[in-house]
Design a protein around this motif. Structure first.
Motif, PDB file in Angstrom:
ATOM      1  N   VAL A  73      42.343  57.295  34.954  1.00  0.00           N
ATOM      2  CA  VAL A  73      42.661  55.949  35.568  1.00  0.00           C
ATOM      3  C   VAL A  73      41.934  55.154  36.055  1.00  0.00           C
ATOM      4  CG1 VAL A  73      44.605  55.213  37.424  1.00  0.00           C
ATOM      5  CG2 VAL A  73      44.942  57.141  35.749  1.00  0.00           C
ATOM      6  N   PRO A  74      41.682  53.982  35.853  1.00  0.00           N
ATOM      7  CA  PRO A  74      40.539  53.082  36.433  1.00  0.00           C
ATOM      8  C   PRO A  74      40.644  53.182  37.988  1.00  0.00           C
ATOM      9  CG  PRO A  74      42.252  51.720  35.310  1.00  0.00           C
ATOM     10  CD  PRO A  74      42.489  53.143  34.965  1.00  0.00           C
ATOM     11  N   SER A  75      39.543  53.071  38.649  1.00  0.00           N
ATOM     12  CA  SER A  75      39.589  53.257  40.150  1.00  0.00           C
ATOM     13  C   SER A  75      38.141  52.721  40.664  1.00  0.00           C
ATOM     14  CB  SER A  75      39.664  54.585  40.949  1.00  0.00           C
ATOM     15  OG  SER A  75      38.801  55.493  40.359  1.00  0.00           O
ATOM     16  N   GLY A  76      37.820  52.442  41.932  1.00  0.00           N
ATOM     17  CA  GLY A  76      36.914  52.181  42.697  1.00  0.00           C
ATOM     18  C   GLY A  76      36.403  50.541  42.182  1.00  0.00           C
ATOM     19  N   GLN A  77      35.151  50.134  42.595  1.00  0.00           N
ATOM     20  CA  GLN A  77      34.465  49.107  42.498  1.00  0.00           C
ATOM     21  C   GLN A  77      34.422  48.392  41.061  1.00  0.00           C
ATOM     22  OE1 GLN A  77      34.039  46.994  45.212  1.00  0.00           O
ATOM     23  NE2 GLN A  77      33.451  45.106  44.153  1.00  0.00           N
ATOM     24  N   ALA A  78      34.063  49.572  40.123  1.00  0.00           N
ATOM     25  CA  ALA A  78      34.042  49.173  38.618  1.00  0.00           C
ATOM     26  C   ALA A  78      35.670  48.572  37.943  1.00  0.00           C
ATOM     27  CB  ALA A  78      33.566  50.126  37.773  1.00  0.00           C
ATOM     28  N   ALA A  79      36.426  49.049  38.805  1.00  0.00           N
ATOM     29  CA  ALA A  79      38.030  48.745  38.118  1.00  0.00           C
ATOM     30  C   ALA A  79      38.456  47.401  38.685  1.00  0.00           C
ATOM     31  CB  ALA A  79      38.792  49.810  38.496  1.00  0.00           C
ATOM     32  N   ARG A  80      37.558  46.916  39.248  1.00  0.00           N
ATOM     33  CA  ARG A  80      38.212  45.351  39.958  1.00  0.00           C
ATOM     34  C   ARG A  80      38.360  44.538  38.845  1.00  0.00           C
ATOM     35  NH1 ARG A  80      39.411  44.996  44.924  1.00  0.00           N
ATOM     36  NH2 ARG A  80      38.379  45.090  46.600  1.00  0.00           N
ATOM     37  N   LEU A  81      39.297  43.669  38.945  1.00  0.00           N
ATOM     38  CA  LEU A  81      39.477  42.725  37.984  1.00  0.00           C
ATOM     39  C   LEU A  81      38.175  41.690  37.423  1.00  0.00           C
ATOM     40  CD1 LEU A  81      43.012  41.361  38.795  1.00  0.00           C
ATOM     41  CD2 LEU A  81      42.414  42.994  37.139  1.00  0.00           C
ATOM     42  N   GLY A  82      37.459  41.270  38.487  1.00  0.00           N
ATOM     43  CA  GLY A  82      36.361  40.578  38.337  1.00  0.00           C
ATOM     44  C   GLY A  82      35.321  41.353  37.291  1.00  0.00           C
ATOM     45  N   SER A  83      35.162  42.523  37.879  1.00  0.00           N
ATOM     46  CA  SER A  83      34.214  43.422  37.065  1.00  0.00           C
ATOM     47  C   SER A  83      34.700  43.956  35.764  1.00  0.00           C
ATOM     48  CB  SER A  83      33.911  45.062  37.884  1.00  0.00           C
ATOM     49  OG  SER A  83      33.054  45.785  37.408  1.00  0.00           O
ATOM     50  N   LEU A  84      35.667  44.065  35.550  1.00  0.00           N
ATOM     51  CA  LEU A  84      36.424  44.555  34.482  1.00  0.00           C
ATOM     52  C   LEU A  84      36.288  43.223  33.213  1.00  0.00           C
ATOM     53  CD1 LEU A  84      39.762  46.328  35.131  1.00  0.00           C
ATOM     54  CD2 LEU A  84      37.489  47.202  34.065  1.00  0.00           C
ATOM     55  N   SER A  85      36.386  42.148  33.934  1.00  0.00           N
ATOM     56  CA  SER A  85      36.340  40.773  33.066  1.00  0.00           C
ATOM     57  C   SER A  85      34.750  40.554  32.878  1.00  0.00           C
ATOM     58  CB  SER A  85      36.801  39.543  33.751  1.00  0.00           C
ATOM     59  OG  SER A  85      38.046  39.323  33.820  1.00  0.00           O
ATOM     60  N   LYS A  86      33.809  40.799  33.778  1.00  0.00           N
ATOM     61  CA  LYS A  86      32.484  40.513  33.576  1.00  0.00           C
ATOM     62  C   LYS A  86      31.826  41.746  32.523  1.00  0.00           C
ATOM     63  CE  LYS A  86      28.045  40.670  35.987  1.00  0.00           C
ATOM     64  NZ  LYS A  86      27.515  41.020  37.106  1.00  0.00           N
ATOM     65  N   HIS A  87      32.171  42.713  32.351  1.00  0.00           N
ATOM     66  CA  HIS A  87      31.651  43.717  31.558  1.00  0.00           C
ATOM     67  C   HIS A  87      32.479  44.237  30.341  1.00  0.00           C
ATOM     68  CE1 HIS A  87      28.759  44.677  34.506  1.00  0.00           C
ATOM     69  NE2 HIS A  87      29.697  45.041  35.313  1.00  0.00           N
ATOM     70  N   GLY A  88      33.652  43.312  30.204  1.00  0.00           N
ATOM     71  CA  GLY A  88      34.575  43.557  28.754  1.00  0.00           C
ATOM     72  C   GLY A  88      35.216  44.609  28.861  1.00  0.00           C
ATOM     73  N   GLY A  89      35.566  45.577  30.014  1.00  0.00           N
ATOM     74  CA  GLY A  89      36.010  46.809  29.763  1.00  0.00           C
ATOM     75  C   GLY A  89      35.276  47.752  30.943  1.00  0.00           C
ATOM     76  N   LEU A  90      35.585  48.946  30.501  1.00  0.00           N
ATOM     77  CA  LEU A  90      34.994  50.166  31.457  1.00  0.00           C
ATOM     78  C   LEU A  90      34.551  51.382  30.780  1.00  0.00           C
ATOM     79  CD1 LEU A  90      34.962  50.784  34.514  1.00  0.00           C
ATOM     80  CD2 LEU A  90      37.108  51.787  34.340  1.00  0.00           C
ATOM     81  N   SER A  91      33.667  51.932  31.156  1.00  0.00           N
ATOM     82  CA  SER A  91      33.316  53.411  30.420  1.00  0.00           C
ATOM     83  C   SER A  91      33.489  54.484  31.197  1.00  0.00           C
ATOM     84  CB  SER A  91      31.753  53.506  30.190  1.00  0.00           C
ATOM     85  OG  SER A  91      31.558  52.546  29.146  1.00  0.00           O
ATOM     86  N   LEU A  92      34.409  55.200  31.221  1.00  0.00           N
ATOM     87  CA  LEU A  92      35.036  56.453  31.763  1.00  0.00           C
ATOM     88  C   LEU A  92      34.746  57.865  31.349  1.00  0.00           C
ATOM     89  CD1 LEU A  92      38.665  55.365  32.528  1.00  0.00           C
ATOM     90  CD2 LEU A  92      36.802  55.238  34.279  1.00  0.00           C
ATOM     91  N   PRO A  93      34.103  58.605  32.064  1.00  0.00           N
ATOM     92  CA  PRO A  93      33.544  59.998  31.654  1.00  0.00           C
ATOM     93  C   PRO A  93      34.723  60.948  31.382  1.00  0.00           C
ATOM     94  CG  PRO A  93      33.351  59.855  33.976  1.00  0.00           C
ATOM     95  CD  PRO A  93      33.551  58.569  33.521  1.00  0.00           C
ATOM     96  N   PHE A  94      34.704  61.755  30.517  1.00  0.00           N
ATOM     97  CA  PHE A  94      35.724  62.711  30.112  1.00  0.00           C
ATOM     98  C   PHE A  94      34.834  64.228  29.421  1.00  0.00           C
ATOM     99  CE2 PHE A  94      38.816  64.667  27.102  1.00  0.00           C
ATOM    100  CZ  PHE A  94      39.827  64.816  28.082  1.00  0.00           C
ATOM    101  N   THR A  95      35.359  65.319  29.973  1.00  0.00           N
ATOM    102  CA  THR A  95      35.222  66.394  29.454  1.00  0.00           C
ATOM    103  C   THR A  95      35.976  67.152  28.800  1.00  0.00           C
ATOM    104  OG1 THR A  95      33.721  66.767  31.474  1.00  0.00           O
ATOM    105  CG2 THR A  95      33.885  68.691  30.208  1.00  0.00           C
ATOM    106  N   ALA A  96      35.715  67.154  27.356  1.00  0.00           N
ATOM    107  CA  ALA A  96      36.697  67.518  26.483  1.00  0.00           C
ATOM    108  C   ALA A  96      36.619  69.137  26.777  1.00  0.00           C
ATOM    109  CB  ALA A  96      36.239  67.348  25.032  1.00  0.00           C
ATOM    110  N   PRO A  97      37.859  69.848  26.506  1.00  0.00           N
ATOM    111  CA  PRO A  97      37.846  71.193  26.711  1.00  0.00           C
ATOM    112  C   PRO A  97      37.521  71.863  25.460  1.00  0.00           C
ATOM    113  CG  PRO A  97      40.056  70.561  26.665  1.00  0.00           C
ATOM    114  CD  PRO A  97      39.117  69.134  26.800  1.00  0.00           C
TER     115      PRO A  97
END
Length: 183
Positions: A73-97
């Protein structure tokens, strides 16, 4: 003897516990002093070897996988609408089991009874990542054209986040969450 080993490690600090990291399975454990490999034709002293990795059911419970997916779930400063617009999205870490495919989709759900009847959820962003085995990776969640337009004018936006992990050879696990983002 005749089985593989796999280790799960979780780190904990003042901010909480990390997602578990899973090692790759070991080779089939041999009996002490044994030099002949354990194969279907030579099952070893304890019977046949386990099924191949990825060919059987998931080695992680649905509850554990659900907990991992909820971290997408997006959170923090990177998940603000302005930041998402500026970067075209978001990269999130995931650890596959284990080996499998991760999919993430963000939807904007129309508010109010009238809007809900007239409009369907709008796909704002999505991402997909394949994992060849257990390990850490990053899923890149990219805005759609409609998502970019929504974010451009919104001061606040509520998203429905749907995350699915489909382990190889096992049923997929899906979680949904709601998050409110602001400028």
């Amino acid at each position: 003897v005749g089985s593989t080993l796999r280790v799960a490690e979780t780190a904990t600090n003042s901010e909480g516990a990390s997602a578990p990291m899973f090692s790759s399975p070991s080779a089939v454990v041999q009996a002490a002093g044994s030099t002949a490999p354990i194969t279907p034709g030579n099952p070893g002293p304890s019977g046949p070897p386990p099924p191949p990795v990825g060919g059987g059911p998931a080695t992680i419970s649905a509850a554990q996988l659900t907990a991992l997916l909820r971290r997408l779930v997006p959170s923090g400063q990177a998940a603000r609408l302005g930041s998402l617009s500026k970067h075209g999205g978001l990269s999130l870490p995931f650890t596959a089991p284990e080996a499998g495919t991760l999919g993430v989709a963000w939807y904007a759900v129309p508010k109010g009874a009238k809007a809900a009847k007239q409009g369907k959820p709008v796909l704002v962003a999505s991402g997909r990542q394949r994992f060849g085995g257990a390990g850490a990776g990053t899923v890149k969640i990219r805005l759609t054209a409609r998502g970019k337009a929504l974010l451009k004018h919104a001061r606040r936006l509520t998203l429905s986040v749907r995350s699915t992990f489909a382990p190889v050879g096992a049923a997929p696990v899906t979680t949904t969450a709601s998050v409110s983002l602001r400028r």
